[in-house]
Design a protein around this motif. Sequence first.
Motif, PDB file in Angstrom:
ATOM      1  N   GLY A 195       0.818  -1.212   0.000  1.00 35.85           N
ATOM      2  CA  GLY A 195       0.000   0.000   0.000  1.00 35.85           C
ATOM      3  C   GLY A 195       0.849   1.258   0.000  1.00 35.85           C
ATOM      4  N   ALA A 196       1.945   1.240   0.761  1.00 32.53           N
ATOM      5  CA  ALA A 196       2.823   2.416   0.804  1.00 32.53           C
ATOM      6  C   ALA A 196       3.485   2.659  -0.546  1.00 32.53           C
ATOM      7  CB  ALA A 196       3.878   2.224   1.890  1.00 32.53           C
ATOM      8  N   ILE A 197       3.984   1.586  -1.169  1.00 27.39           N
ATOM      9  CA  ILE A 197       4.627   1.743  -2.480  1.00 27.39           C
ATOM     10  C   ILE A 197       3.638   2.270  -3.512  1.00 27.39           C
ATOM     11  CG2 ILE A 197       5.672   0.484  -4.405  1.00 27.39           C
ATOM     12  CD1 ILE A 197       6.971  -1.374  -2.357  1.00 27.39           C
ATOM     13  N   LEU A 198       2.440   1.699  -3.542  1.00 24.71           N
ATOM     14  CA  LEU A 198       1.442   2.134  -4.521  1.00 24.71           C
ATOM     15  C   LEU A 198       0.978   3.563  -4.252  1.00 24.71           C
ATOM     16  CD1 LEU A 198      -0.714  -1.087  -4.993  1.00 24.71           C
ATOM     17  CD2 LEU A 198       0.782   0.003  -6.667  1.00 24.71           C
ATOM     18  N   ALA A 199       0.896   3.947  -2.983  1.00 24.29           N
ATOM     19  CA  ALA A 199       0.483   5.317  -2.662  1.00 24.29           C
ATOM     20  C   ALA A 199       1.502   6.324  -3.191  1.00 24.29           C
ATOM     21  CB  ALA A 199       0.302   5.463  -1.151  1.00 24.29           C
ATOM     22  N   VAL A 200       2.782   6.046  -2.967  1.00 20.71           N
ATOM     23  CA  VAL A 200       3.821   6.936  -3.480  1.00 20.71           C
ATOM     24  C   VAL A 200       3.829   6.924  -5.009  1.00 20.71           C
ATOM     25  CG1 VAL A 200       6.314   7.336  -3.575  1.00 20.71           C
ATOM     26  CG2 VAL A 200       5.240   6.698  -1.412  1.00 20.71           C
ATOM     27  N   TRP A 201       3.700   5.735  -5.578  1.00 15.78           N
ATOM     28  CA  TRP A 201       3.704   5.542  -7.035  1.00 15.78           C
ATOM     29  C   TRP A 201       2.607   6.375  -7.697  1.00 15.78           C
ATOM     30  CZ3 TRP A 201       5.166   0.134  -9.204  1.00 15.78           C
ATOM     31  CH2 TRP A 201       5.119   0.124 -10.588  1.00 15.78           C
ATOM     32  N   MET A 202       1.367   6.167  -7.268  1.00 17.68           N
ATOM     33  CA  MET A 202       0.246   6.853  -7.887  1.00 17.68           C
ATOM     34  C   MET A 202       0.205   8.337  -7.513  1.00 17.68           C
ATOM     35  SD  MET A 202      -0.805   4.462  -9.686  1.00 17.68           S
ATOM     36  CE  MET A 202      -0.454   2.704  -9.723  1.00 17.68           C
ATOM     37  N   GLY A 203       0.653   8.637  -6.311  1.00 23.85           N
ATOM     38  CA  GLY A 203       0.711  10.045  -5.919  1.00 23.85           C
ATOM     39  C   GLY A 203       1.674  10.834  -6.794  1.00 23.85           C
ATOM     40  N   TYR A 204       2.841  10.239  -7.066  1.00 24.70           N
ATOM     41  CA  TYR A 204       3.784  10.906  -7.956  1.00 24.70           C
ATOM     42  C   TYR A 204       3.190  11.055  -9.349  1.00 24.70           C
ATOM     43  CZ  TYR A 204       7.742  11.815 -10.988  1.00 24.70           C
ATOM     44  OH  TYR A 204       8.570  12.368 -11.931  1.00 24.70           O
ATOM     45  N   GLY A 205       2.492  10.021  -9.813  1.00 26.88           N
ATOM     46  CA  GLY A 205       1.879  10.092 -11.135  1.00 26.88           C
ATOM     47  C   GLY A 205       0.886  11.226 -11.237  1.00 26.88           C
ATOM     48  N   ALA A 206       0.022  11.366 -10.222  1.00 29.13           N
ATOM     49  CA  ALA A 206      -0.970  12.442 -10.243  1.00 29.13           C
ATOM     50  C   ALA A 206      -0.297  13.811 -10.186  1.00 29.13           C
ATOM     51  CB  ALA A 206      -1.937  12.267  -9.072  1.00 29.13           C
ATOM     52  N   TRP A 207       0.731  13.926  -9.359  1.00 30.39           N
ATOM     53  CA  TRP A 207       1.448  15.205  -9.233  1.00 30.39           C
ATOM     54  C   TRP A 207       2.132  15.586 -10.551  1.00 30.39           C
ATOM     55  CZ3 TRP A 207       6.808  15.972  -9.634  1.00 30.39           C
ATOM     56  CH2 TRP A 207       7.247  17.252  -9.308  1.00 30.39           C
ATOM     57  N   ARG A 208       2.760  14.615 -11.205  1.00 30.12           N
ATOM     58  CA  ARG A 208       3.463  14.918 -12.451  1.00 30.12           C
ATOM     59  C   ARG A 208       2.488  15.282 -13.563  1.00 30.12           C
ATOM     60  NH1 ARG A 208       6.020  12.533 -17.095  1.00 30.12           N
ATOM     61  NH2 ARG A 208       7.982  13.635 -17.492  1.00 30.12           N
ATOM     62  N   LEU A 209       1.392  14.567 -13.666  1.00 26.48           N
ATOM     63  CA  LEU A 209       0.412  14.880 -14.705  1.00 26.48           C
ATOM     64  C   LEU A 209      -0.172  16.277 -14.514  1.00 26.48           C
ATOM     65  CD1 LEU A 209      -1.476  11.471 -15.015  1.00 26.48           C
ATOM     66  CD2 LEU A 209       0.035  12.512 -16.709  1.00 26.48           C
ATOM     67  N   GLN A 210      -0.390  16.656 -13.265  1.00 27.45           N
ATOM     68  CA  GLN A 210      -0.924  17.990 -12.997  1.00 27.45           C
ATOM     69  C   GLN A 210       0.087  19.072 -13.378  1.00 27.45           C
ATOM     70  OE1 GLN A 210      -1.820  18.764  -8.877  1.00 27.45           O
ATOM     71  NE2 GLN A 210      -3.323  20.350  -9.381  1.00 27.45           N
ATOM     72  N   GLY A 211       1.366  18.770 -13.203  1.00 30.72           N
ATOM     73  CA  GLY A 211       2.405  19.753 -13.508  1.00 30.72           C
ATOM     74  C   GLY A 211       2.781  19.825 -14.978  1.00 30.72           C
ATOM     75  N   LEU A 212       2.248  18.909 -15.800  1.00 35.55           N
ATOM     76  CA  LEU A 212       2.530  18.912 -17.234  1.00 35.55           C
ATOM     77  C   LEU A 212       1.216  18.967 -18.008  1.00 35.55           C
ATOM     78  CD1 LEU A 212       5.311  16.160 -17.480  1.00 35.55           C
ATOM     79  CD2 LEU A 212       5.634  18.631 -17.652  1.00 35.55           C
ATOM     80  N   PRO A 213       0.542  20.110 -18.001  1.00 33.16           N
ATOM     81  CA  PRO A 213      -0.722  20.196 -18.741  1.00 33.16           C
ATOM     82  C   PRO A 213      -0.479  20.033 -20.236  1.00 33.16           C
ATOM     83  CG  PRO A 213       0.025  22.375 -18.072  1.00 33.16           C
ATOM     84  CD  PRO A 213       0.930  21.393 -17.399  1.00 33.16           C
ATOM     85  N   PRO A 214      -1.455  19.523 -20.980  1.00 32.56           N
ATOM     86  CA  PRO A 214      -1.280  19.350 -22.425  1.00 32.56           C
ATOM     87  C   PRO A 214      -0.954  20.667 -23.114  1.00 32.56           C
ATOM     88  CG  PRO A 214      -3.225  18.178 -21.639  1.00 32.56           C
ATOM     89  CD  PRO A 214      -2.747  19.013 -20.496  1.00 32.56           C
ATOM     90  N   GLN A 215       0.053  20.629 -23.976  1.00 39.09           N
ATOM     91  CA  GLN A 215       0.474  21.799 -24.746  1.00 39.09           C
ATOM     92  C   GLN A 215       0.771  21.384 -26.175  1.00 39.09           C
ATOM     93  OE1 GLN A 215       3.852  23.477 -22.720  1.00 39.09           O
ATOM     94  NE2 GLN A 215       2.619  24.488 -21.157  1.00 39.09           N
ATOM     95  N   GLY A 216       0.521  22.281 -27.114  1.00 36.31           N
ATOM     96  CA  GLY A 216       0.773  22.010 -28.522  1.00 36.31           C
ATOM     97  C   GLY A 216       1.813  22.957 -29.090  1.00 36.31           C
ATOM     98  N   THR A 217       2.310  22.625 -30.267  1.00 39.64           N
ATOM     99  CA  THR A 217       3.307  23.454 -30.951  1.00 39.64           C
ATOM    100  C   THR A 217       2.700  24.264 -32.087  1.00 39.64           C
ATOM    101  OG1 THR A 217       3.830  21.665 -32.500  1.00 39.64           O
ATOM    102  CG2 THR A 217       5.096  21.746 -30.454  1.00 39.64           C
ATOM    103  N   GLY A 218       1.488  23.943 -32.474  1.00 37.75           N
ATOM    104  CA  GLY A 218       0.868  24.598 -33.621  1.00 37.75           C
ATOM    105  C   GLY A 218       1.028  23.829 -34.916  1.00 37.75           C
ATOM    106  N   ALA A 219       2.084  23.024 -35.048  1.00 40.70           N
ATOM    107  CA  ALA A 219       2.287  22.227 -36.252  1.00 40.70           C
ATOM    108  C   ALA A 219       1.242  21.112 -36.322  1.00 40.70           C
ATOM    109  CB  ALA A 219       3.686  21.636 -36.263  1.00 40.70           C
ATOM    110  N   GLN A 220       0.736  20.877 -37.525  1.00 39.90           N
ATOM    111  CA  GLN A 220      -0.317  19.892 -37.731  1.00 39.90           C
ATOM    112  C   GLN A 220       0.265  18.587 -38.282  1.00 39.90           C
ATOM    113  OE1 GLN A 220      -3.613  20.490 -36.740  1.00 39.90           O
ATOM    114  NE2 GLN A 220      -2.509  22.221 -35.835  1.00 39.90           N
ATOM    115  N   LEU A 221      -0.068  17.481 -37.631  1.00 41.74           N
ATOM    116  CA  LEU A 221       0.382  16.156 -38.049  1.00 41.74           C
ATOM    117  C   LEU A 221      -0.671  15.497 -38.921  1.00 41.74           C
ATOM    118  CD1 LEU A 221       1.688  14.902 -34.594  1.00 41.74           C
ATOM    119  CD2 LEU A 221       3.134  15.438 -36.564  1.00 41.74           C
ATOM    120  N   VAL A 222      -0.215  14.835 -39.970  1.00 44.34           N
ATOM    121  CA  VAL A 222      -1.079  14.008 -40.809  1.00 44.34           C
ATOM    122  C   VAL A 222      -0.379  12.658 -40.953  1.00 44.34           C
ATOM    123  CG1 VAL A 222      -2.158  13.696 -43.059  1.00 44.34           C
ATOM    124  CG2 VAL A 222      -2.011  15.989 -42.060  1.00 44.34           C
ATOM    125  N   LEU A 223      -0.831  11.668 -40.186  1.00 43.17           N
ATOM    126  CA  LEU A 223      -0.229  10.339 -40.229  1.00 43.17           C
ATOM    127  C   LEU A 223      -1.036   9.480 -41.193  1.00 43.17           C
ATOM    128  CD1 LEU A 223       0.379   9.728 -36.404  1.00 43.17           C
ATOM    129  CD2 LEU A 223       1.695  11.105 -38.015  1.00 43.17           C
TER     130      LEU A 223
END
Length: 510
Positions: A195-223
């Motif tokens: 439980g302790a390992i998973l709490a730290v694991w998922m807590g870090y994941g939530a913190w990192r995702l919050q600190g990296l909001p989605p951002q774009g460059t303006g360039a358009q991809l066509v795959l």
Amino acid sequence: MSLHSVFERLAARPWLAAFVFGAASALALPPVYALPVLLLTIPGLLTLLGRAKGWRQAAWIGAWFGFGHQLVGLYWVTHAILTDVAKWFWLVPLAAPGLALPMGLYSILPALVAWRLAPGWPRVLGFAGAWVLAELLRGWAFTGFPWNLMGTAWAFAPLPMQPAALIGAFGLSFFTILLAGLPLLGARRAFGTGGAILAVWMGYGAWRLQGLPPQGTGAQLVLVQGNVRQDLKWDPSHRAAIFQRYVALTSQGAAAAVAEHPEAPVLVVWPETASPFLLAQDPEAIRIATEALPPRGLLLAGTVRAEWGPDGRANALANSLVVLDADGQRHGLYDKSYLVPFGEFMPFGGLLPIRLAAGGMDFSAGPGPSTLPLPGGLPAPGPLICYEVIFPGEVVGAERPGWLLNVTNDAWFGNSAGPYQHLASARMRAVEEGLPMVRAAQTGISAVFDRAGREVARLGLGETGVLRAELPAAGPPTLFGRWGRWIPGGILILSLAVALLLGWRRPSQV
């Protein structure tokens, strides 16, 4: 029949029990992601090893576990044979076992380490560290094949993947095996420590995702996903139709991108060897392909490239990615460095006469990871062709790119787990490096992931069409991006050292 009685019957045949545990543990990998199964299979394996009567039996138990694990995880290699079954029919029952057997031998190392360690924390900790050591060796020896690292079992969602930015997929493998072994320590320790390992694991994941909001460059991809069957790909009678399919899809996707974003640059991506012509060298093919581009468009296309001798014959081939602008001018070229055995080159000096890909000449390897500068100040990609994307810590060259570009031909894998496993590895590289991952696949799965591994867009397996998305922005360099395999290497050394200090057993005690 109770679960305990089933285990006792299996324990009477440890090789069979080990094989069953190994096969079941592969269900934790993509695309099933049945992680809880490891809470049964890893403790089961460690119990078998604790009962082993000697190092030879322990080694056999490890080998059978590894064979079962790899056989289920790599069953899809048989699909490569089925692309020309009339020629290679005799390989159908041998292909998957033939690959699973040598890959499974790497499990002998953690099995022997666990056998020599005392039950409890020493055995669990030492086994986790030795498992990562075996994965590192598998990713390096004999050109390397780090497919289906146990850490990719967390690639089903962005949240649990985020610690890979610190410790990489190898580090995730360590904590995955550690968590799976905790039931052997008793319920209280398992719940508390886990439980302790998973709490730290998922807590870090939530913190990192919050600190990296989605951002774009303006360039358009066509795959562009042409969805060309492998058995038709190099058929001369289909070359023109295949090429025209890619040109038509390019025109369609680029026009839609310009209509929606008139001022934005457009980056069109074709998958690995998408062009049936030598697109980097054929003027007419270049003219036709680039006519479909808008004025500010670029084409990044997978193609075979040849070097010609004085006699007019090709004396070298390369699996390449070429960058072309709307005027047909070339702005960059990358040659694949990690070549596929029996597909792009013949290992062991050609002693095994098995060449699955068309042609009779080995491909030449490129110099390794690099960054391709693009005109107009656009973010420069770091190209990765096919399974070059599966190597953690080896996808970025000396100069950090603005995004990672994986072009691949997963038609070899058919409708199997292979494309999903390949996709999971690509997604993991985005998190490890803090860079967007753009993936164009011949038959799918094409996808775009941002710097945190969040899915921006996807085109499914077996679909024909174009995938449009804005190119995501790069994030700051990650800890793993700076130090690479040194970090999981340090983790395994520390874990093995602690395990040895706590519980190394002399031969007389085993």
